[in-house]
Each structure stands twice: as structure tokens, then as C-alpha cells.
Design an enzyme around this catalytic site. Structure first.
Site, short mmCIF file in Angstrom:
data_model
loop_
_atom_site.label_atom_id
_atom_site.label_comp_id
_atom_site.label_asym_id
_atom_site.label_seq_id
_atom_site.Cartn_x
_atom_site.Cartn_y
_atom_site.Cartn_z
CG ASN A 1 1.98 -0.10 3.76
OD1 ASN A 1 1.74 -1.18 3.54
ND2 ASN A 1 3.17 0.46 3.46
N GLY A 2 0.37 -2.18 5.92
CA GLY A 2 0.91 -3.23 6.83
C GLY A 2 -0.21 -4.17 7.10
NE ARG B 1 4.22 2.07 -1.38
CZ ARG B 1 5.44 2.32 -0.52
NH1 ARG B 1 6.38 2.94 -0.97
NH2 ARG B 1 5.15 1.82 0.68
CD1 TRP C 1 -1.08 -5.25 -4.36
CD2 TRP C 1 -0.04 -6.08 -2.55
NE1 TRP C 1 -0.58 -6.24 -4.94
CE2 TRP C 1 0.13 -6.97 -3.82
CE3 TRP C 1 0.46 -6.40 -1.39
CZ2 TRP C 1 0.75 -8.33 -3.65
CZ3 TRP C 1 1.25 -7.43 -1.36
CH2 TRP C 1 1.56 -8.31 -2.31
CD GLU D 1 15.82 -11.12 -12.41
OE1 GLU D 1 15.49 -11.76 -11.65
OE2 GLU D 1 15.28 -10.05 -13.00
CG HIS E 1 16.60 -36.24 -13.69
ND1 HIS E 1 17.22 -37.51 -13.62
CD2 HIS E 1 17.86 -35.50 -13.83
CE1 HIS E 1 18.52 -37.52 -14.00
NE2 HIS E 1 18.99 -36.29 -14.02
CE LYS F 1 10.96 -1.53 -7.75
NZ LYS F 1 11.69 -2.34 -8.91
CE LYS G 1 12.82 -8.30 -13.92
NZ LYS G 1 12.95 -8.83 -12.81
CB CYS H 1 -0.93 0.02 1.38
SG CYS H 1 -1.87 -1.47 1.37
CD GLU I 1 9.03 -9.39 -11.98
OE1 GLU I 1 8.43 -9.20 -11.24
OE2 GLU I 1 10.35 -9.34 -12.17
C1 AGP Z 1 11.38 -8.74 -9.20
O1 AGP Z 1 11.23 -8.12 -10.56
C2 AGP Z 1 10.26 -8.35 -8.35
N1 AGP Z 1 9.91 -7.15 -8.47
C3 AGP Z 1 10.49 -9.02 -7.09
O2 AGP Z 1 11.27 -10.34 -7.13
C4 AGP Z 1 11.77 -8.51 -6.10
O3 AGP Z 1 12.98 -8.61 -6.70
C5 AGP Z 1 11.66 -8.97 -4.58
O4 AGP Z 1 10.21 -8.71 -4.23
C6 AGP Z 1 12.75 -8.25 -3.74
O5 AGP Z 1 12.53 -6.90 -3.53
P1 AGP Z 1 13.43 -6.26 -2.70
O6 AGP Z 1 14.78 -6.34 -3.64
O7 AGP Z 1 13.22 -4.98 -2.83
O8 AGP Z 1 13.61 -6.63 -1.35
#
Ligand code: AGP
Length: 591
Positions: free
Chosen positions: A99-100, A27, A75, A467, A490, A586, A471, A2, A474
Site C-alpha cells: 500500500n503506497g 477503503r 486501488w 459539503e 457572474h 476512504k 455528498k 489499498c 460522490e
Molecule cells: C468525504 O465524503 C470524502 N470521503 C473525502 O472528501 C474525505 O473527507 C477526504 O478524503 C479527507 O479524508 P480524511 O478526513 O480521512 O483526511
């Protein structure tokens, strides 16, 4: 995660609040709302969907004349994404945004329902609001102090109290700052939200309460007023806007050479900033998502080049598992935001055991940056797109530099000087890859209809696959799996069918042939092979992109951006919301 903004000053708050919410869109959210206050009148306007829908609703509403307001992007955690659950929430004389996660909200809600309180939403936030209303006194600080003592979990609250014309805020485990303006002051979840208005702010620490008017900011802790330092956010050349790019993600990928150069400069001349890892017998690299995959590259290099035993673990597992600290251990936390709840918890677990921690982090005043024993900042500037790109590259770069320095210090790296030269030229080598973005756009367009894909590699190439796969997943919503190339046979090879895209990452000399034979295994089942390699001689592919062959230390930094661009252009070919993909935030500040 949030987002919170609040305003108190001489002007009507709507413009500031909407601007702030737009800056917090990155975010991730699914609904939003504002509350305006004029004496005992509170007006709340909420909307599901994008901020633009809330803005439209506000423009269609006759808003009360006022100079005080709070706003929120939600969120969804407790309760679905609808207007009823959107913030702000009002119970009696209290209105809040949050937020939380309030972990004991069910227990409190049951008590309050039995006492006759009727809740309108399914949120933990409304429960927190009801507690503040229940404990409401004519002393606002006392009301808030007494309320937070009842709450377990994480929170950042923006608070409006019926009998007060001030703005209040308090936090625990979720970040919140108090921005300092001219005849106006603000609250915000992060500096990005208010950077067009100020670069001066106070960072609230856990359980510090801010009492804010247009020309004064008082901070209280345990009922006493305390002094706080004023922080100043230095503007980097990257402003948190898209400039000429259609998406932040592409802008941030194209910034990689610049921010890589800036980060290398920071560490090239001031060696004392580079932590000496050789005094540790064992290193645990703990992170989430892309940061974890950057850590996997660090692990490969620290073990192979510096001969230091190294483990990587996702923070959500590490924080709860039995960790055996039987040797001199360093826990490295990798985090762009520095606010990822699981990574914070892993760090605090290490601290409880008296273990040293090193944070590799982008946001300088974040919780992880402030609490870790040591820290090394990447200089990525604001990273707005939910999918990390430039921050990931810098995380890899720092881990690679740490491995090179450790290998050198242990006398294990005869080519140290040569690799320092290579480091000098790395930003330009990276720029060359990015200049080929049209090639990757074509690949993205080819993948437009594909529902799934595989990434295969061995060793450090497998870490790159992780990675690359994330990418693609997501931002383009393509189901994708990264597999150790030797593991595919396997079981999972049963999923290989004609035309399925398989990305082969082949850069490590000592295992190239092995990965090539795995490529033949899937090619013989008519998979469509997309190879990214540093070896012109590699064959058996539908598509091949060859990057310049450089040292193992820095080779991933030329390969991953190609995969970032392929992920981006696949999503682009589908017309998706690339900068804020569905369901994602984010920084995941809840567990
Ligand atoms: C990566 O593209 C994502 N946004 C997510 O995996 C991110 O790397 C992960 O949530 C860790 O976030 P941080 O680096 O802010 O701790």
C-alpha cells in the site's frame, strides 16, 4: 487506498484473509488477491472486481495446505485495474503486497530491465519486489533493511520470503499494524480488518520491520530488535458492520446523535481537553474534501465570534505553497482517518517551520494523531462508508466548541451559558431532523433523473453548500456545484435552465434577504428550488425544509444531515454502490 491483511498460525489462512479483505472494502479498490505459502511453494490467486469474485475463484481452486498467507485490495495508482497488476506480486524468491507509492520505481525499473529483468505488470510494487529479490540474502531482516533503503516514497509491505516460514512486514508513511492472536498473529492496514479476531496490536512505526510467527512477534529497527507497546482498541458501541441497515452510510448518519452525545460528554466535563486558541494570532485550517468543508465552518465561527484571523486551505495546495508565518500561528489539521497523505504533508510542513499543530481526528493511533503537537479526538467510532457523514458532523461540532470557548475566553460571547445549554440539547434536535428521513427520501427520488444540481448560500451557509454538494456528487454521481450565492450571476447562471435543482441554504439572519434575492434570480429562470432554512417565512421554493433556529455555532449541525440524507437517497434511487462509490477511497494515503 489499498488494503493489506496477513495471517500466520495453525489454521489455513483463506477464511481470515477473505474476512479481512471484506472488512477493508470500504477503503475502495478495483482488484484483489491472496498468496498462500507452504515451505517453498507459493500459490497466488487474484481477481478484478469485488472480493466475492476472488472468494469464488479461491473456492474453485485446489489451494495448497498451509498456515501462512497475505492478501490485498488494490486501488489502482500505477497501471490499470486488471488481474496482471493486482497484488500479490512475486519476483524470484520474494512475494509481496503493498500500500503506497514508490516514487523512484521508474528509475529502478529501467535499471533492472537493462539488467535483463522481465516485468509482468505495470506496478511500482513489482519493482519493489524485484529489489528485494535482487538484495535477497540468508538474513531476512538484512534483505528487507537493504531493500527499503533503495525505495523512495510510501509503503506498507506484507512480505513472504521463499526460505522463511515467517511473515514479514514493514511500513513507511502507509499505516500497518501487527495483530496479536492466540497461536496466530496477523498484519493489517487497520484494526477494522482484524477486529473480529483481536483488539490487541502493535503499531508499526516508519521503517520498523516485523518478523512474525504464530507465537512470536519481533520488531527490528536499523538491524536491532526493539521493544514495542501493545495497543488495545476499545470497542465502541458501533461495530463495523451494517446491522439492520442496507448501507453503512445510512447507519452512520443515523448514529450521529449518539456519537455527537459521546463527543460532547468527552469535552463538556473535562474542559482541559479543549485547546485554548486565544493564544494564537492566526489559525490555518488545513484538510481535504469534507474535512476541509468542516474547516470552512470553523473558520466562519472563529473569525466572526472569536475575532481570530483564520484561513482554510486544501492540504494538496498548502503543502507546496509559500506560507507566510509572520504571526503566532496554529495550524489545525482536520482528518477522519489521520492518514491522508496531503494533510500529513501539510502538518509536517508546519512542523518544519516550528509552527504548532492541532489535529482534529477520529482514528486515534493514526499518523496525524501521533505526530501533531496537540490533538482533539472526535468519538465517531469506525466510519466505514467512503462518504463521511458522522465524522464530518463531529469535526464541525469540535470546531464550533473551540470557537465558542475562544469567544467566551475573550469576553466576546455574552450568551455563553445559553449556548452551553443549547449544546446539551443538540443531539435530540439532530435526532428530530433524522426522524424526517422519509421527507429527504422523497427529494432523493425526485432527483433520480437529474444530471446536475447547484447549491447556493452565503458565509457559513456557503460552507454548508460545499459539503452538501460533495455528498450528492460522490455517492449519486450527480454533477453538482456549490456557489457563493452572490457569485452565481457572474457567469455560472448561464447554466441555469428550466427544472435544474438549486439547493438554497438560508440560515444566517444578516444575509438572508441577499440569498433570497439570488434565489429569485434562479427561480425566474425556472430552476427548481430546494430550500433548507431555519426561517418559516422564507418563500420562493419548490421544496422547503425548516430546521429549528438555534445559534450560529451549531446551526450547520442541523442542516447538513438533511443534505447527507438527500445525497444518500438520490444514490439509493439509482441503485448505486453507495458505501464504496466508483474511483473513491476512504482515506487517500497517496498524493
Ligand atoms: C468525504 O465524503 C470524502 N470521503 C473525502 O472528501 C474525505 O473527507 C477526504 O478524503 C479527507 O479524508 P480524511 O478526513 O480521512 O483526511
Amino acid at each position: 487506498m489499498c488494503g493489506i491483511v496477513g495471517y500466520i498460525g495453525d489454521k489455513s489462512p483463506e477464511k481470515f484473509l477473505i474476512d479481512g479483505l471484506k472488512k477493508l472494502e470500504y477503503r475502495g479498490y478495483d482488484s484483489s488477491g491472496i498468496a498462500l505459502k507452504n515451505n517453498d511453494k507459493i500459490q497466488i490467486i487474484k481477481s478484478t472486481g469485488r472480493i466475492s469474485e476472488l472468494e469464488e475463484k479461491i473456492n474453485e481452486t485446489e489451494t495448497i495446505p498451509c498456515t501462512l498467507g497475505i492478501a490485498h485490495t488494490r486501488w489502482a495508482t500505477h497501471g490499470e485495474a486488471n488481474e496482471r497488476n493486482a497484488h500479490p506480486h512475486k519476483v524470484g524468491r520474494v512475494t509481496i503486497v503493498h500500500n503506497g507509492i514508490i516514487e523512484n520505481s521508474n528509475e529502478i525499473k529501467n535499471r533492472l530491465v537493462n539488467e535483463g529483468i522481465v516485468f509482468k505488470s505495470e506496478t511500482d510494487t513489482e519493482v519493489a519486489c524485484a529489489v528485494m529479490n535482487e538484495l535477497y540474502s540468508n538474513d531476512p531482516i538484512e534483505t528487507i533493511e537493504n531493500s527499503i533503503k533503495q525505495l523512495k516514497g510510501s509503503y506498507a509491505f506484507g512480505i513472504l520470503l521463499e526460505d522463511s516460514d515467517k511473515l514479514y512486514a514493514v511500513r513507511k508513511d502507509s499505516p500497518l499494524i501487527v495483530g496479536i492472536g492466540k497461536n496466530e498473529n496477523y498484519i493489517a492496514s487497520d484494526i477494522n480488518a482484524i477486529s473480529d479476531y483481536t483488539n490487541e496490536y502493535i503499531l508499526l512505526e516508519d521503517n520498523e520491520i516485523a518478523e512474525i510467527t504464530k507465537d512470536s512477534i519481533k520488531i527490528y529497527k536499523d538491524g536491532q530488535e526493539i521493544e514495542k507497546k501493545i495497543e488495545t482498541e476499545n470497542k465502541t458501541i458501533e461495530t463495523a458492520n451494517k446491522g439492520t441497515y442496507e448501507h453503512f452510510m445510512l447507519k452512520e448518519i443515523m448514529e450521529e446523535p449518539i456519537v455527537l452525545q459521546r463527543t460532547l460528554n468527552k469535552y463538556k466535563y473535562s474542559k482541559e481537553n479543549i485547546m485554548d486558541l486565544t493564544k494564537y494570532d492566526e489559525i490555518h485550517i488545513v484538510a481535504c474534501g469534507s474535512a476541509l468543508y468542516a474547516g470552512m465552518i470553523g473558520k466562519e465561527l472563529l473569525e466572526e465570534k472569536a475575532n481570530i484571523k483564520c484561513f482554510t486551505e486544501c492540504a494538496s495546495e498548502y503543502r507546496y505553497k509559500k506560507v507566510i508565518y509572520d504571526r503566532k500561528t496554529l495550524v489545525i489539521l482536520v482528518s477522519q482517518s489521520g492518514e491522508t497523505a496531503d494533510t500529513i504533508a501539510a502538518m509536517r510542513k508546519a512542523h518544519e517551520e516550528g509552527i504548532d499543530t492541532l489535529a482534529i481526528v477520529n482514528v486515534k493511533l493514526s499518523t496525524i494523531a501521533r505526530e501533531a503537537k496537540y490533538h482533539m479526538f472526535i468519538e465517531a467510532g469506525p466510519e466505514i462508508s467512503v462518504a463521511t457523514t458522522k465524522a464530518y458532523i463531529l469535526q464541525v461540532a469540535l470546531l464550533s466548541i473551540l470557537a465558542l470557548e475562544a469567544a467566551h475566553k475573550k469576553g466576546l460571547e455574552p450568551n455563553y451559558e445559553q449556548y452551553l445549554q443549547e449544546l446539551e440539547k443538540l443531539p435530540n434536535k439532530l435526532r428530530k431532523v433524522l426522524n424526517d428521513k422519509d421527507i429527504f427520501q422523497k427529494v432523493g427520488e425526485e432527483l433520480k433523473e437529474d444530471k446536475s444540481a447547484f447549491f447556493i448560500g452565503r458565509g457559513i451557509d456557503y460552507a454548508i453548500c460545499k459539503e452538501g454538494s460533495l455528498k450528492l456528487k460522490e455517492v449519486s454521481y450527480t454533477h453538482s456545484d456549490a456557489y457563493e450565492a452572490g457569485e452565481l450571476k457572474h457567469g455560472t447562471i448561464s447554466l441555469i435552465e428550466e427544472g435544474i435543482p438549486v439547493f438554497a441554504i438560508i440560515t444566517k439572519d444578516n444575509i438572508k434577504e441577499k440569498t433570497e434575492s439570488n434565489v429569485i434570480e434562479v427561480a425566474s429562470r425556472k430552476a427548481k428550488i430546494y430550500t433548507i432554512t431555519n426561517d418559516e417565512a422564507i418563500t420562493n421554493h419548490h421544496f422547503k425544509y425548516t430546521v429549528e433556529k438555534i445559534s450560529d455555532y451549531f446551526q450547520p449541525i442541523l442542516v447538513v444531515p438533511a443534505l447527507q440524507l438527500i445525497g444518500y437517497y438520490t444514490a439509493y434511487s439509482r441503485g448505486l454502490e453507495i458505501d464504496h462509490p466508483r474511483n473513491l477511497a476512504k482515506s487517500v494515503t497517496v498524493e
